[in-house]
Design an enzyme around this catalytic site. Structure first.
Site, PDB file in Angstrom:
ATOM      1  N   HIS A   1       0.847  -1.197   0.000  1.00 37.29           N
ATOM      2  CA  HIS A   1       0.000   0.000   0.000  1.00 37.29           C
ATOM      3  C   HIS A   1       0.878   1.242   0.000  1.00 37.29           C
ATOM      4  O   HIS A   1       1.909   1.262   0.669  1.00 37.29           O
ATOM      5  CB  HIS A   1      -0.930   0.006   1.227  1.00 37.29           C
ATOM      6  CG  HIS A   1      -2.072   0.964   1.091  1.00 37.29           C
ATOM      7  ND1 HIS A   1      -1.953   2.295   1.366  1.00 37.29           N
ATOM      8  CD2 HIS A   1      -3.348   0.778   0.661  1.00 37.29           C
ATOM      9  CE1 HIS A   1      -3.101   2.894   1.130  1.00 37.29           C
ATOM     10  NE2 HIS A   1      -3.968   1.998   0.701  1.00 37.29           N
TER      11      HIS A   1
ATOM     12  N   ASP B   1      -8.033  -4.493  -0.689  1.00 27.64           N
ATOM     13  CA  ASP B   1      -8.556  -4.936  -1.992  1.00 27.64           C
ATOM     14  C   ASP B   1      -8.413  -6.434  -2.198  1.00 27.64           C
ATOM     15  O   ASP B   1      -9.192  -7.037  -2.931  1.00 27.64           O
ATOM     16  CB  ASP B   1      -7.825  -4.209  -3.120  1.00 27.64           C
ATOM     17  CG  ASP B   1      -8.233  -2.761  -3.183  1.00 27.64           C
ATOM     18  OD1 ASP B   1      -9.428  -2.501  -2.999  1.00 27.64           O
ATOM     19  OD2 ASP B   1      -7.366  -1.900  -3.398  1.00 27.64           O
TER      20      ASP B   1
END
Ligand code: ACO
Length: 432
Positions: free
Chosen positions: A308, A366
């Site tokens: 991320h 996700d």
């Protein structure tokens, strides 16, 4: 807000410039350069806005190093465990958690705005039969101002509130209608007796000729995913909404611009990419080969759903959703589906691999949301649409916050010009 100052010295001229430094509630101090050009004649340069705060906001705080996410001061873990999507929507719009009666009223208002103007419903038929649902979303949400122009006076607080309610309420109906159009089934009207996510599931998966019962596991899972995706401070789509809104554009147009920005694979498209990657890997036996490719700097392949930009230790949303993912797979009896078997094996191997451990590469939100959506039967091309439904609350709250600001001004970044120097026009027959 508390402030101190910093003094910057220009080593070329020796000139010193004193700048105010703002102290936020949480997070790093911010040098206020608002007067820098006027007072000293400098711009600042920060491509991608990696070090630039574009606004002050009371909505969301995130700390990437410590894996912390707060909505209006409340930790995401507590909201995920104890709250509901519409309660958190209320919190984001009005600043405080509601008592029972205001929450009931808010839920009633949202459910009553969920139907679409009948002419708007017919708009879907104009899209090509295999249009991507996100393309339909951008178009249909952008058209809302043509149907609801009684709530587009942005200087009127009551108009702003009605527009906010309408967008939150109508987004699931538009999303479901986009999906129904793409599979050639009739649109299903909302049912005011259902919850926000129950209604969405029914509008997506029921057909008029058969009874439909909302699966409580799916309803709860969606509610949780939606809470986790409500806001994430000044990301690309939210910044787009604010910038569009700063010109005084109507709120429906601003949200449509946010949906367009979200569609990019580097933003809302990542959960779709996780499923494509699992398809590409194909079988657990191929995991070592793909892990080797992910580590190879000469190979563009990356493990989608890992890492991320902001959360460098762990993504707090991933921690919450991971458990939900395991519960959903267990309850829906889907654990033996080869895609899930592959995903869970990949998670296990990557979490124990030196390369991923050293670089703090953990599965992000996700990775798990893609798996849950698949388990709920939501088609891959609807994943980003799901994200857009939840993020609409954040967009609307950010837009409302910005418009209500005193001295709100149009956003207008500057640039460093690196083109040709000033030169004279050359007649066409004299050009070489
Ligand atoms: N697979 C393999 N290696 C990776 C991955 C990955 N998914 N992510 C990062 N790395 C490696 C990099 O190659 C780099 O290695 P190095 O130090 O040996 O050069 C190191 O880890 C650091 O990575 P950066 O690229 O510097 O991290 P950055 O912050 O730039 O990237 C990003 C973050 C874009 C999210 C990246 O991790 C990635 O591409 N992940 C896959 C895509 C994805 O899942 N995106 C969704 C993000 S979540 C969201 O948007 C809601």
């Amino acid at each position: 807000m508390k402030e101190h100052t910093v003094t910057v010295t220009d080593n070329r001229t020796g000139e010193q410039i004193e700048l105010p430094v703002k102290h936020p509630t949480h997070g790093p101090y911010a040098v206020d350069i608002g007067r820098l050009f006027r007072d000293a004649g400098y711009f600042t340069y920060d491509p991608g806005f990696l070090s630039t705060a574009s606004c002050q906001s009371t909505l969301t705080y995130l700390d990437g190093d410590n894996g912390e996410l707060l909505y209006r001061g409340y930790p995401i873990e507590q909201l995920a465990e104890k709250s509901s999507f519409t309660e958190v929507a209320y919190l984001m719009l009005y600043g405080e958690l509601p008592e029972k009666e205001p929450l009931k009223k808010f839920n009633d208002v949202i459910i009553k705005h969920s139907m679409l103007n009948e002419s708007l419903s017919s708009l879907f038929g104009g899209f090509y039969h295999d249009a991507h649902p996100m393309a339909i979303m951008v178009g249909v949400v952008g058209s809302l101002s043509a149907f609801y122009h009684d709530s587009t006076d942005i200087s009127n607080a009551s108009h702003r509130e009605i527009a906010a309610h309408r967008m939150i309420a109508k987004m699931p109906t538009i999303a479901a209608a986009s999906y129904k159009h793409s599979i050639g089934e009739p649109q299903v009207y909302p049912d005011n007796s259902l919850s926000y996510t129950g209604n969405l599931l029914r509008m997506m998966f029921s057909v008029p000729c058969e009874p439909y019962k909302v699966d409580p596991v799916a309803e709860k899972a969606l509610d949780l995913i939606f809470i986790l995706h409500i806001d994430h401070e000044q990301n690309a789509s939210t910044s787009t909404v604010r910038l569009a809104g700063s010109s005084g554009a109507n709120p429906f147009a601003c949200i449509a611009s946010g949906i367009a920005a979200l569609w990019g694979p580097a933003h809302g498209g990542a959960n779709e990419a996780v499923l494509s990657m699992l398809d590409e890997i194909g079988h657990v036996d191929n995991i070592p080969e793909f892990l080797a490719r992910a580590k190879d700097k000469n190979d563009p392949f990356r493990l989608m759903g890992f890492g991320h930009r902001v959360y460098k230790n762990y993504d707090p949303r991933a921690k919450i959703i991971r458990q939900m993912c395991y519960d959903v797979l267990e309850k829906l009896d889907d654990k033996d589906d080869p895609t899930f078997e592959l995903a869970l094996k990949l998670e296990e191997i990557a979490l124990n691999d030196e390369y991923f451990i050293q670089r703090n590469l953990y599965p992000n939100v996700d990775f798990y949301s893609g798996l849950i959506y698949k388990a709920l039967g939501i088609p891959t091309n609807m994943f980003t649409v799901m994200f857009a439904i939840a993020r609409t609350v954040g967009w609307v709250a950010q837009w409302t916050e910005m418009i209500a600001e005193e001295n709100q001004r149009i956003g207008r970044p500057r640039q460093i010009y690196v083109g040709p120097e000033k030169r004279d026009y050359v007649e066409i027959d004299k050009r070489q």
